[in-house]
Design a protein around this motif. Structure first.
Motif, PDB file in Angstrom:
ATOM      1  N   TYR A  60      61.814  34.961 -83.961  1.00  0.00           N
ATOM      2  CA  TYR A  60      60.551  35.766 -84.546  1.00  0.00           C
ATOM      3  C   TYR A  60      59.528  36.031 -83.558  1.00  0.00           C
ATOM      4  O   TYR A  60      59.197  36.947 -83.414  1.00  0.00           O
ATOM      5  CB  TYR A  60      60.175  35.278 -85.979  1.00  0.00           C
ATOM      6  N   TYR A  63      60.376  37.890 -80.747  1.00  0.00           N
ATOM      7  CA  TYR A  63      60.492  39.208 -81.328  1.00  0.00           C
ATOM      8  C   TYR A  63      59.070  39.835 -81.394  1.00  0.00           C
ATOM      9  O   TYR A  63      58.637  40.953 -80.721  1.00  0.00           O
ATOM     10  CB  TYR A  63      61.071  39.245 -82.531  1.00  0.00           C
ATOM     11  N   ARG A  92      64.259  46.185 -82.266  1.00  0.00           N
ATOM     12  CA  ARG A  92      64.490  45.713 -83.539  1.00  0.00           C
ATOM     13  C   ARG A  92      65.966  45.571 -83.531  1.00  0.00           C
ATOM     14  O   ARG A  92      66.766  44.777 -83.968  1.00  0.00           O
ATOM     15  CB  ARG A  92      64.338  46.614 -84.593  1.00  0.00           C
ATOM     16  N   TYR A  95      67.052  42.295 -81.541  1.00  0.00           N
ATOM     17  CA  TYR A  95      66.835  41.306 -82.101  1.00  0.00           C
ATOM     18  C   TYR A  95      67.548  41.022 -83.407  1.00  0.00           C
ATOM     19  O   TYR A  95      67.739  39.788 -84.024  1.00  0.00           O
ATOM     20  CB  TYR A  95      65.372  40.851 -82.314  1.00  0.00           C
TER      21      TYR A  95
END
Length: 142
Positions: A60, A63, A92, A95
């Motif tokens: 995360y 990202y 998006r 990931y």
């Protein structure tokens, strides 16, 4: 579950303490507070096990950093919104497979939904605060 909430509470206290050291009015302070609140919100919504959390948060963080970089670059370069959204979507998609290595598919989907919900809540809160600030300013000038 209580242990996770205790750890989360401690984390939030540390985040707020660290941001308070920046002093009032610092841009970093507000951004760090929002990030800490978002982490708490996502943790709550996803109900991550300790193992899932250990795998999820490093992914995360990468990202979020890529998204932040795209948005900051777009702001600096006055990039057209459609181009920015295409870059965000590409990140998006990239990931999604990374998150799927750390979480089951239903939690990956819940993550994207929770992220969108948080953005909506944040925007609503900002608008309400802005409106209240405007009302106070109008009363002061009367």
């Amino acid at each position: 579950m209580k242990q996770i909430l205790s750890i989360l509470s401690l984390f939030l206290v540390l985040c707020f303490a660290a941001t308070a050291q920046n002093g009032p009015g610092k841009k970093d302070s507000a951004g760090n507070k929002v990030a800490a609140i978002k982490i708490a919100y996502l943790t709550s919504k996803l109900n991550l096990s300790p193992e899932e959390a250990q795998k999820f948060w490093p992914i995360y963080n990468k990202y979020a950093e890529e998204l932040r970089k795209v948005r900051n670059d777009a702001r600096k370069n006055n990039t057209p919104e459609l181009e920015v959204e295409e870059k965000v979507l590409a990140i998006r998609k990239k990931y999604n497979s990374e998150f799927s290595k750390a979480l089951p598919p239903e939690k990956v989907n819940a993550f994207y939904k929770a992220e969108k919900e948080f953005g909506t809540m944040l925007k609503k809160e900002w608008m309400e605060r802005r409106q209240k600030k405007g009302e106070k300013g109008a009363r002061a000038s009367e």
